[in-house]
Write a protein that holds these residues in place. Structure first.
Motif, short mmCIF file in Angstrom:
data_model
loop_
_atom_site.label_atom_id
_atom_site.label_comp_id
_atom_site.label_asym_id
_atom_site.label_seq_id
_atom_site.Cartn_x
_atom_site.Cartn_y
_atom_site.Cartn_z
N LYS A 19 0.81 -1.21 0.00
CA LYS A 19 0.00 0.00 0.00
C LYS A 19 0.85 1.26 0.00
CE LYS A 19 -4.17 -1.84 2.21
NZ LYS A 19 -5.10 -1.72 3.35
N ALA A 20 1.99 1.19 0.69
CA ALA A 20 2.86 2.36 0.78
C ALA A 20 3.81 2.49 -0.41
CB ALA A 20 3.67 2.30 2.08
N GLY A 21 3.75 1.53 -1.33
CA GLY A 21 4.58 1.60 -2.52
C GLY A 21 6.04 1.30 -2.27
N MET A 22 6.34 0.46 -1.25
CA MET A 22 7.74 0.19 -0.89
C MET A 22 8.11 -1.28 -1.08
SD MET A 22 7.11 0.68 3.22
CE MET A 22 8.26 -0.45 3.99
N SER A 23 7.28 -2.03 -1.77
CA SER A 23 7.56 -3.45 -1.97
C SER A 23 8.89 -3.68 -2.66
CB SER A 23 6.44 -4.11 -2.77
OG SER A 23 5.21 -4.05 -2.08
N ASP A 24 9.27 -2.77 -3.59
CA ASP A 24 10.52 -2.93 -4.32
C ASP A 24 11.74 -2.70 -3.43
OD1 ASP A 24 9.09 -3.51 -6.58
OD2 ASP A 24 9.28 -1.51 -7.46
N SER A 25 11.53 -2.21 -2.22
CA SER A 25 12.64 -1.99 -1.29
C SER A 25 12.99 -3.25 -0.50
CB SER A 25 12.31 -0.86 -0.32
OG SER A 25 12.13 0.36 -1.01
N ILE A 26 12.33 -4.35 -0.80
CA ILE A 26 12.62 -5.61 -0.13
C ILE A 26 13.33 -6.53 -1.13
CG2 ILE A 26 11.67 -7.64 1.03
CD1 ILE A 26 9.26 -5.92 1.81
N ARG A 27 14.51 -7.03 -0.74
CA ARG A 27 15.25 -7.98 -1.57
C ARG A 27 14.88 -9.39 -1.13
NH1 ARG A 27 17.33 -5.28 -5.14
NH2 ARG A 27 18.86 -4.17 -3.90
N TRP A 28 14.41 -10.22 -2.06
CA TRP A 28 13.91 -11.54 -1.72
C TRP A 28 14.93 -12.64 -2.04
CZ3 TRP A 28 9.93 -12.40 1.30
CH2 TRP A 28 8.95 -11.40 1.43
N TYR A 29 14.99 -13.63 -1.15
CA TYR A 29 15.91 -14.76 -1.31
C TYR A 29 15.15 -16.07 -1.09
CZ TYR A 29 19.42 -11.09 -0.87
OH TYR A 29 20.17 -9.96 -1.04
N ASP A 30 15.50 -17.06 -1.90
CA ASP A 30 14.82 -18.35 -1.84
C ASP A 30 15.67 -19.46 -1.25
OD1 ASP A 30 12.27 -17.62 -3.04
OD2 ASP A 30 13.40 -17.29 -4.88
N GLU A 31 16.80 -19.10 -0.67
CA GLU A 31 17.62 -20.12 -0.02
C GLU A 31 18.32 -19.54 1.20
OE1 GLU A 31 20.50 -21.49 -2.88
OE2 GLU A 31 21.98 -19.99 -2.28
N LEU A 32 18.59 -20.41 2.16
CA LEU A 32 19.39 -20.07 3.33
C LEU A 32 20.72 -20.81 3.23
CD1 LEU A 32 16.93 -20.26 6.38
CD2 LEU A 32 17.94 -18.22 5.37
N VAL A 33 21.80 -20.10 3.55
CA VAL A 33 23.13 -20.68 3.54
C VAL A 33 23.57 -20.85 4.99
CG1 VAL A 33 25.53 -20.42 2.78
CG2 VAL A 33 23.65 -19.50 1.38
N PHE A 34 23.85 -22.10 5.38
CA PHE A 34 24.38 -22.40 6.71
C PHE A 34 25.87 -22.66 6.56
CE2 PHE A 34 19.93 -23.23 7.04
CZ PHE A 34 19.58 -23.04 8.38
N LEU A 35 26.69 -21.90 7.28
CA LEU A 35 28.14 -22.02 7.17
C LEU A 35 28.74 -22.59 8.45
CD1 LEU A 35 29.42 -18.71 5.50
CD2 LEU A 35 29.34 -21.00 4.51
N GLU A 36 29.64 -23.56 8.30
CA GLU A 36 30.40 -24.07 9.43
C GLU A 36 31.75 -23.36 9.46
OE1 GLU A 36 29.99 -28.52 9.91
OE2 GLU A 36 29.10 -28.24 7.92
N PRO A 37 32.43 -23.31 10.60
CA PRO A 37 33.72 -22.63 10.69
C PRO A 37 34.75 -23.16 9.69
CG PRO A 37 32.88 -23.06 12.88
CD PRO A 37 31.97 -23.77 11.93
N SER A 38 34.62 -24.41 9.29
CA SER A 38 35.53 -24.99 8.30
C SER A 38 35.32 -24.41 6.92
CB SER A 38 35.32 -26.51 8.24
OG SER A 38 34.00 -26.80 7.77
N GLY A 39 34.22 -23.69 6.72
CA GLY A 39 33.88 -23.15 5.41
C GLY A 39 32.88 -24.00 4.66
N ARG A 40 32.54 -25.17 5.21
CA ARG A 40 31.58 -26.04 4.54
C ARG A 40 30.19 -25.41 4.56
NH1 ARG A 40 31.01 -32.22 6.47
NH2 ARG A 40 30.15 -31.19 8.34
#
Length: 484
Positions: free
Chosen positions: A93-114
Motif C-alpha cells: 500500500k505504501a509503494g515500498m515493496s521494491d525496497s525488499i530484496r527476496w531470497y529463496d535459499e538459506l546458507v548455513f556455514l560451518e567454521p571450516s567453510g563447509r
C-alpha cells in the motif's frame, strides 16, 4: 513501536493553561511500526487521526541513524518472511515493496567453510525443502532423522498452549546434539532472540510450521534494501496521504477521560482531545500512562500485572566496513559461533564495487555482550568472522561499530500468553497496540503491524477488519495443516 516521554502523575489535566488543539476521532500515541499501522488503517476507514511521536523521526525500534563519528548510516537488520502478510500488505500500500530484496535459499556455514543450502525444490509442501535438507553436510543421517521426526510434530500446526519450553521439547523428542547446534538453535535463537529455556514451544513451532512446512512462499526471506528509517518513510507518507496528522517531537505525557465520553492527551504544553486513544508505546511507557487512570482497582491491577511478566531481550550488532568484498554472499547463518547471522548490506543494497563492503554481524540473545566493552566485542567478532571468511584477513578494515540494543525484543517465555493483553481495554475508547500485545506472533515487525491493525479493528468494532489474508497452505499442507 516507540516510547513517549513520561510524567510523574501519568494523567492529563484538562485545562490547566494548556493550548487545546482540534478534536480528533482517534489519537495514536507512538510513531513506531505498530502506531503507524493503526493510524494508517483508521485513516483508510475515514477516521480523523492524529499521531503523536516524541522523537524527530518515525519507526520506533525499527530505525536507522547517522553515526556521528563514522559518517555512515547504521541500523540493526530486520527481516521479513513470506508469511509476514500484514507488513507486506502495508509495504504494498505504501509503494515500498521494491525496497525488499527476496531470497529463496538459506546458507548455513560451518567454521571450516563447509556450506549447507536450504532451498525449495520441485516437491510439494511440506516436502519442498526435503532434497536440499537431505544433502546438507552439516547434519548426519541420525541428526536428520531426529529433525524430521521433530518437524513432523508441527505438520498440522503448533501448540495452542504456550506452557512448555522449547528446551523441554527438544529433550522430550530426543533431538541430537548436532541437530540442536546446527538446526534448531540458529533458527530459534535467531527468530525469537532468546535461549531455549525462555522460548515456548508454541512460538518456536509457529516459526517452523509457517516458514519450513506450510508453503514455499511462506518461508521466503525478505531483507530491506535500504536503511530502516528510509525503508519505513513511505509508510509515514502513506499515512499522511490518508489524512493522518503526524506530529513529531510530541511525546505523550499523560492521558485521562475528559468527562464527555472521550479522552484528553497531554503532550508538552498542548492538550489534544479525541473519541478514542490507541497507545502504541512500548510496554514500560504504557504502564506509566495506565497507572493512575480511574477505574476498577481489580481491573487495573490485572492489566498492570502484564508488565511484570514482559521481559526485554537484547541484540548486539557489529558493523564492519572493508575496502573490498570478502564474503561473496548476501547473507548467511553462521554455525558454532556467537554470531547467528551475517548480512552483507553492501551487496543487499547493491553498492558499486568501488565503494567497498559493509557487513553486519548479528548476536541474538546477547546478554553477555551487554556487560562487555566495545573493543572486546569487536575483537571476538572479527576473530570468529575471519574463521569463516579468511579473505577478510587480507582486506583492509576501514571502519567498525558496535550497536547494543538492550530492549530490542520481548521474550516469548513459557506461559506469557495469559498475560499479553488484548487491544481493547476496560476503559471505553482506550486501546493498546504493540508487538507485546495479544497478536499470536512473537516480537517481530509483523507482530507490530498486526497489533496496530487489530487495535484499529477494535476501535471500529470489527477486530479482523484490517487484517491481511494469510498465505494459503501449499501442496499437501492444504489437507494436513489445521492452521487456516
Amino acid at each position: 513501536m516507540d516510547s513517549a516521554a513520561g510524567s510523574s502523575d501519568g494523567a492529563a489535566k484538562p485545562g490547566d493553561g494548556l493550548s487545546v488543539q482540534n478534536h480528533s476521532d482517534v489519537i495514536v500515541a507512538g510513531g513506531g511500526v505498530a502506531g503507524l499501522s493503526a493510524a494508517a488503517a483508521l485513516a483508510e476507514a475515514g477516521a480523523k487521526v492524529t499521531l503523536l511521536e516524541r522523537r524527530p523521526y518515525i519507526g520506533g525500534r525499527a530505525y536507522s541513524y547517522e553515526h556521528p563519528a563514522l559518517a555512515e548510516t547504521v541500523d540493526s537488520q530486520h527481516v521479513v518472511l513470506g508469511c509476514c502478510v500484514n507488513i507486506l500488505d502495508l509495504a504494498r500500500k505504501a509503494g515500498m515493496s521494491d525496497s525488499i530484496r527476496w531470497y529463496d535459499e538459506l546458507v548455513f556455514l560451518e567454521p571450516s567453510g563447509r556450506r549447507s543450502l536450504m532451498r525449495s525444490g520441485a516437491l510439494p509442501a511440506p516436502s519442498h525443502q526435503t532434497l536440499s535438507f537431505l544433502r546438507a553436510p552439516m547434519l548426519s543421517l541420525r541428526d536428520k532423522a531426529a529433525i524430521a521426526s521433530g518437524l513432523a510434530r508441527f505438520l498440522r500446526g503448533y501448540p495452542a498452549d504456550d506452557s512448555e519450553s522449547f528446551a523441554a521439547w527438544l529433550k522430550r523428542t530426543g533431538q541430537t546434539e548436532r541437530a540442536i547446534r546446527h538446526f534448531w538453535e540458529p533458527v530459534v535463537v535467531g527468530a525469537l532472540n532468546d535461549s531455549f529455556e525462555r522460548c515456548s514451544v508454541k512460538y518456536a513451532g509457529k516459526v517452523f510450521h509457517e516458514s519450513f512446512l506450510r508453503s514455499a512462499e511462506g518461508g521466503r526471506l525478505g531483507i530491506p534494501a535500504a536503511p530502516l528509517s528510509e525503508f519505513f518513510a513511505p509508510v509515514a507518507q502513506y499515512a499522511q496521504q490518508q489524512g493522518v496528522d503526524v506530529k513529531l517531537r510530541s511525546g505523550v505525557e499523560g492521558i485521562a477521560p475528559n468527562g464527555d465520553g472521550g479522552w484528553s492527551v497531554h503532550s508538552g504544553g498542548t492538550e489534544y482531545t479525541a473519541d478514542s486513544v490507541v497507545l502504541a508505546t512500548d510496554f514500560k511507557q504504557t504502564k506509566q500512562l495506565l497507572t493512575n487512570l480511574p477505574g476498577s482497582d481489580d481491573g487495573r491491577a490485572r492489566l498492570l500485572e502484564v508488565f511484570d511478566h514482559l521481559v526485554a531481550a537484547p541484540i548486539t550488532t557489529i558493523h564492519l566496513w572493508y575496502d573490498r568484498d570478502v564474503t561473496q554472499l548476501d547473507h548467511a547463518v553462521l554455525l558454532d559461533t556467537r554470531i547467528q547471522w551475517l548480512f552483507a548490506k553492501s551487496r543487499i543494497r547493491r553498492w558499486p564495487v568501488e565503494r567497498g563492503s559493509y557487513l553486519e554481524l548479528v548476536i541474538s540473545a546477547s546478554w553477555p555482550e551487554l556487560e562487555m566493552g566495545r573493543e572486546d566485542i569487536l575483537a571476538s567478532a572479527i576473530r570468529e568472522f575471519e574463521g569463516f571468511f579468511p579473505a577478510a584477513k587480507q582486506a583492509k578494515l576501514l571502519k567498525s561499530s558496535v550497536l547494543k540494543e538492550a530492549r530490542a525484543t520481548f521474550s516469548v517465555v513459557p506461559g506469557l500468553d495469559r498475560y499479553r493483553p488484548q487491544q481493547a481495554t476496560e476503559w471505553p475508547g482506550l486501546y493498546l497496540a504493540g508487538d507485546w500485545t495479544a497478536t499470536e506472533w512473537p516480537s517481530t515487525m509483523e507482530g507490530a503491524v498486526r497489533s496496530g491493525r487489530l487495535a484499529a479493528g477494535a476501535v471500529v468494532g470489527d477486530k479482523q477488519r484490517f487484517m491481511a489474508p494469510e498465505v494459503p497452505a501449499g501442496g499437501l499442507m492444504r489437507w494436513l495443516s489445521s492452521v487456516k
